[in-house]
Structures are given as C-alpha cells and as structure tokens.
Design a protein around this motif. Structure first.
Motif, mmCIF file in Angstrom:
data_model
loop_
_atom_site.group_PDB
_atom_site.id
_atom_site.type_symbol
_atom_site.label_atom_id
_atom_site.label_comp_id
_atom_site.label_asym_id
_atom_site.label_seq_id
_atom_site.Cartn_x
_atom_site.Cartn_y
_atom_site.Cartn_z
ATOM 1 N N GLY A 20 0.784 -1.219 0.000
ATOM 2 C CA GLY A 20 0.000 0.000 0.000
ATOM 3 C C GLY A 20 0.815 1.269 0.000
ATOM 4 O O GLY A 20 0.266 2.373 0.101
ATOM 5 N N GLY A 21 2.133 1.138 -0.119
ATOM 6 C CA GLY A 21 2.995 2.309 -0.229
ATOM 7 C C GLY A 21 3.051 2.796 -1.668
ATOM 8 O O GLY A 21 2.738 2.053 -2.601
ATOM 9 N N ILE A 22 3.447 4.046 -1.833
ATOM 10 C CA ILE A 22 3.537 4.639 -3.172
ATOM 11 C C ILE A 22 4.981 5.017 -3.458
ATOM 12 O O ILE A 22 5.619 5.734 -2.676
ATOM 13 N N TRP A 23 5.472 4.521 -4.589
ATOM 14 C CA TRP A 23 6.798 4.896 -5.084
ATOM 15 C C TRP A 23 6.638 5.924 -6.198
ATOM 16 O O TRP A 23 5.734 5.821 -7.019
ATOM 17 N N LEU A 24 7.504 6.917 -6.212
ATOM 18 C CA LEU A 24 7.553 7.875 -7.302
ATOM 19 C C LEU A 24 8.993 8.328 -7.491
ATOM 20 O O LEU A 24 9.872 7.935 -6.707
ATOM 21 N N VAL A 25 9.229 9.094 -8.539
ATOM 22 C CA VAL A 25 10.572 9.615 -8.759
ATOM 23 C C VAL A 25 10.564 11.123 -8.610
ATOM 24 O O VAL A 25 9.542 11.785 -8.799
ATOM 25 N N GLU A 26 11.722 11.660 -8.252
ATOM 26 C CA GLU A 26 11.967 13.095 -8.257
ATOM 27 C C GLU A 26 13.049 13.305 -9.326
ATOM 28 O O GLU A 26 14.240 13.295 -9.043
ATOM 29 N N LYS A 27 12.587 13.469 -10.540
ATOM 30 C CA LYS A 27 13.463 13.390 -11.717
ATOM 31 C C LYS A 27 14.644 14.355 -11.643
ATOM 32 O O LYS A 27 15.802 13.950 -11.849
ATOM 33 N N GLU A 28 14.379 15.617 -11.382
ATOM 34 C CA GLU A 28 15.443 16.620 -11.441
ATOM 35 C C GLU A 28 16.394 16.558 -10.238
ATOM 36 O O GLU A 28 17.458 17.173 -10.268
ATOM 37 N N ALA A 29 16.030 15.800 -9.217
ATOM 38 C CA ALA A 29 16.897 15.659 -8.044
ATOM 39 C C ALA A 29 17.609 14.311 -8.004
ATOM 40 O O ALA A 29 18.453 14.083 -7.135
ATOM 41 N N GLY A 30 17.273 13.412 -8.933
ATOM 42 C CA GLY A 30 17.916 12.095 -8.949
ATOM 43 C C GLY A 30 17.498 11.207 -7.800
ATOM 44 O O GLY A 30 18.300 10.399 -7.320
ATOM 45 N N ASN A 31 16.245 11.309 -7.376
ATOM 46 C CA ASN A 31 15.767 10.535 -6.228
ATOM 47 C C ASN A 31 14.581 9.644 -6.573
ATOM 48 O O ASN A 31 13.755 9.998 -7.420
ATOM 49 N N LEU A 32 14.492 8.521 -5.873
ATOM 50 C CA LEU A 32 13.226 7.825 -5.710
ATOM 51 C C LEU A 32 12.603 8.338 -4.420
ATOM 52 O O LEU A 32 13.315 8.723 -3.486
ATOM 53 N N VAL A 33 11.279 8.347 -4.359
ATOM 54 C CA VAL A 33 10.565 8.802 -3.165
ATOM 55 C C VAL A 33 9.567 7.723 -2.773
ATOM 56 O O VAL A 33 8.876 7.164 -3.626
ATOM 57 N N TYR A 34 9.504 7.424 -1.467
ATOM 58 C CA TYR A 34 8.546 6.433 -0.970
ATOM 59 C C TYR A 34 7.609 7.114 0.015
ATOM 60 O O TYR A 34 8.055 7.762 0.975
ATOM 61 N N TYR A 35 6.294 6.956 -0.224
ATOM 62 C CA TYR A 35 5.271 7.565 0.633
ATOM 63 C C TYR A 35 4.380 6.484 1.223
ATOM 64 O O TYR A 35 3.851 5.636 0.494
ATOM 65 N N LYS A 36 4.224 6.529 2.543
ATOM 66 C CA LYS A 36 3.327 5.593 3.227
ATOM 67 C C LYS A 36 2.981 6.153 4.592
ATOM 68 O O LYS A 36 3.843 6.697 5.290
ATOM 69 N N ASP A 37 1.723 6.012 4.969
ATOM 70 C CA ASP A 37 1.258 6.440 6.292
ATOM 71 C C ASP A 37 1.609 7.898 6.585
ATOM 72 O O ASP A 37 2.096 8.243 7.670
ATOM 73 N N ASN A 38 1.371 8.760 5.583
ATOM 74 C CA ASN A 38 1.565 10.204 5.722
ATOM 75 C C ASN A 38 3.018 10.626 5.930
ATOM 76 O O ASN A 38 3.296 11.739 6.380
ATOM 77 N N GLN A 39 3.951 9.746 5.604
ATOM 78 C CA GLN A 39 5.364 10.084 5.706
ATOM 79 C C GLN A 39 6.053 9.701 4.399
ATOM 80 O O GLN A 39 5.621 8.782 3.699
ATOM 81 N N HIS A 40 7.130 10.410 4.076
ATOM 82 C CA HIS A 40 7.872 10.066 2.873
ATOM 83 C C HIS A 40 9.370 10.152 3.113
ATOM 84 O O HIS A 40 9.836 10.871 3.999
ATOM 85 N N SER A 41 10.096 9.387 2.316
ATOM 86 C CA SER A 41 11.552 9.379 2.390
ATOM 87 C C SER A 41 12.120 9.383 0.981
ATOM 88 O O SER A 41 11.452 8.989 0.022
ATOM 89 N N ARG A 42 13.355 9.838 0.845
ATOM 90 C CA ARG A 42 14.026 9.901 -0.444
ATOM 91 C C ARG A 42 15.180 8.907 -0.490
ATOM 92 O O ARG A 42 15.903 8.734 0.491
ATOM 93 N N ILE A 43 15.357 8.291 -1.666
ATOM 94 C CA ILE A 43 16.491 7.401 -1.919
ATOM 95 C C ILE A 43 17.250 7.972 -3.108
ATOM 96 O O ILE A 43 16.703 8.065 -4.212
ATOM 97 N N THR A 44 18.477 8.382 -2.908
ATOM 98 C CA THR A 44 19.255 8.983 -3.981
ATOM 99 C C THR A 44 19.791 7.903 -4.914
ATOM 100 O O THR A 44 20.481 6.978 -4.481
ATOM 101 N N VAL A 45 19.457 8.027 -6.212
ATOM 102 C CA VAL A 45 19.938 7.074 -7.211
ATOM 103 C C VAL A 45 20.719 7.764 -8.322
ATOM 104 O O VAL A 45 21.340 7.105 -9.156
ATOM 105 N N GLY A 46 20.702 9.109 -8.373
ATOM 106 C CA GLY A 46 21.416 9.847 -9.402
ATOM 107 C C GLY A 46 20.676 9.823 -10.725
ATOM 108 O O GLY A 46 19.621 9.212 -10.880
ATOM 109 N N GLY A 47 21.262 10.501 -11.719
ATOM 110 C CA GLY A 47 20.649 10.552 -13.036
ATOM 111 C C GLY A 47 19.343 11.317 -13.028
ATOM 112 O O GLY A 47 19.087 12.166 -12.174
#
Length: 265
Positions: A20-47
């Motif tokens: 039930g979590g949502i994954w998205l990208v932050e294209k211009e920052a080179g991040n994946l973003v994970y959202y669940k239970d009203n909180q989100h975190s970033r995972i830096t992948v570059g590019g």
C-alpha cells in the motif's frame, strides 16, 4: 484534491507496492521517493529517474532519461543496478516509462527529446535479457499501460496528442492490431497513463492542468482538474482505498484524488 507532498523537483511515475505504499521519482533531483502512512523518504539514485514499474518480487524498476538506461532499485538490500543502456550498439533514446506484462517481460518507451522528429520507439526486454524494438517511428511515445485483460496495450504519443491501442503478443513479443484510440487534446499532450479494474483509463495531460478520465467502451471523457498545469502521471490504489495518486511537475506535488476505483498491480 489533497496535497500529500510538496517541494518535489519534477515528480513522475507513481506506482503502488503490495503493502500500500507509493513509489515515485523526483526526476530533477535524482531521487526515488517512498510515501506511506503520511510520511515520505528519499532514496538517492542519481541521473534523471523517470517512470516506475514494480516487479512481482517488489523490486523497483525505473527509466533514467539522463543515463539513457533502464535501472532497478532493490528496497530489500538497498542496491541500485543498471540493467541496459543501449540497443543495437546505440544508446537508448532517453527512456521514459515502463510496464511489465504477465510473463515478466518489460516494455518501455524511448521518445528522445523532440516531440516532432518521429524517431521514438518502444522496446521489450524479455526474461532472457534480450532487448528488441517492438514499434518505431513514433512522435514522443510516453506513458504506456496494460488494460485489465493484460494483453491490450495503450501508449500515449505526446507529439501527436493521441493514445494508441494495440494487442501485445507475449509469445512472439510483438505488437499487433495497432490503431489510434483517442485524441486527448491539450496544449502539449498525454504523458503518463493508468487503468482501473473497470478499464477506465486515466491520462495525465501535460500542460493542460487536468487528468483525463476515459471510458474505454464508449470513449466518453471527464476532466479531473489539478492545481498545477503539468500533471505527469497517475496511479490508482489496487485496494480502492487511497484513490488516484497524481504527480504534478509545475508545483512539485504528489496529489490524491478521492476514488473507490481499484487500480491494477
């Protein structure tokens, strides 16, 4: 329309995982973003990570339009791997969006950076890691998604403002019965697309401040307004609880539109 996250640098590619979590990208920052239970975190992948597809093991696959590659992030061991970077000895043409068929073959779009040059194409990376072009001469092929039958493939062609419909033959790994389905209009054109379990199609119309909800049986449409003018993609909760998630690039937001429709995993 509810705002779940603000301040994102060109968000794209929302996808639900089985928890039930949502994954998205932050294209211009080179991040994946994970959202669940009203909180989100970033995972830096570059590019420049772009669209997202999640495989049956829960691994996050994404396009990288800067590195001209298909990459994946394993949320279990926190590793990022580049899978493919070229076809027939040439760099991939700025991969944009991707989806899996029921057999585990990965389909993705390569539009390049020009809406009008007609050199975009679709690819299939099969389970044996063999990469082939399956459709060519497209004007910025963008979002792609399977209907509920898992065989009918829809592709948004931003440059012409058309959504195409075709049959995907997973045995031959070829597209068949290719036809224009609907013209979306808009100042720029359709971007990411998603289906619900009733075969209602949702298309983010970039530059036009709305999601276009399309009844695929009779082609009637309804506009779902967005706060910013550049919605990039959308995804529906497969459980029918969290509604339609929308990424919007002008204001940098992850949005939620209430709906009890169920999306497709």
């Amino acid at each position: 329309m509810n705002i779940l996250i603000e301040g994102l640098l060109f968000p794209e590619g929302p996808a639900f995982d089985r928890a039930g979590g949502i994954w998205l990208v932050e294209k211009e920052a080179g991040n994946l973003v994970y959202y669940k239970d009203n909180q989100h975190s970033r995972i830096t992948v570059g590019g420049h990570p772009n669209g997202i597809a999640i495989d049956k093991k829960g691994v996050i696959w994404f396009c990288d339009s800067q590195q001209n590659s298909i990459r994946r992030y394993d949320p279990f061991d926190k590793t990022t791997t580049t899978i493919v970077t070229e076809i027939a000895g040439k760099p991939l043409k700025m991969p944009n969006d991707l989806c899996f068929d029921t057999d585990g073959n990965l389909l993705f779009s390569c539009p390049g950076n020009d809406l009008e040059d007609g050199t975009g194409y679709l690819c299939c990376l099969n389970k044996q890691d063999e990469l082939t072009k399956i459709h060519t001469s497209l004007f910025y092929p963008n979002g792609l998604a399977f209907a509920a039958d898992k065989r009918t493939l829809f592709v948004a062609e931003t440059g012409t403002k058309w959504i195409w419909k075709m049959h995907w033959n997973s045995l031959t790994q070829q597209v068949e019965n290719i036809e224009k389905f609907i013209e979306t209009g808009g100042s720029i054109g359709p971007d990411g697309i998603a289906f619900d379990q009733d075969n209602q199609l949702y298309a983010a119309i970039y530059g036009s401040q709305h999601i276009l909800s399309i009844n695929t049986k009779n082609k009637t449409t309804e506009k779902i307004p967005t706060p910013g003018k550049n919605p990039t993609n959308c995804a529906l909760d497969p459980k029918g609880i969290q509604g339609l998630m929308i990424t919007e690039a002008e204001k940098g937001q992850l949005l939620q539109w209430n709906s009890t429709k169920k999306g497709l995993l």
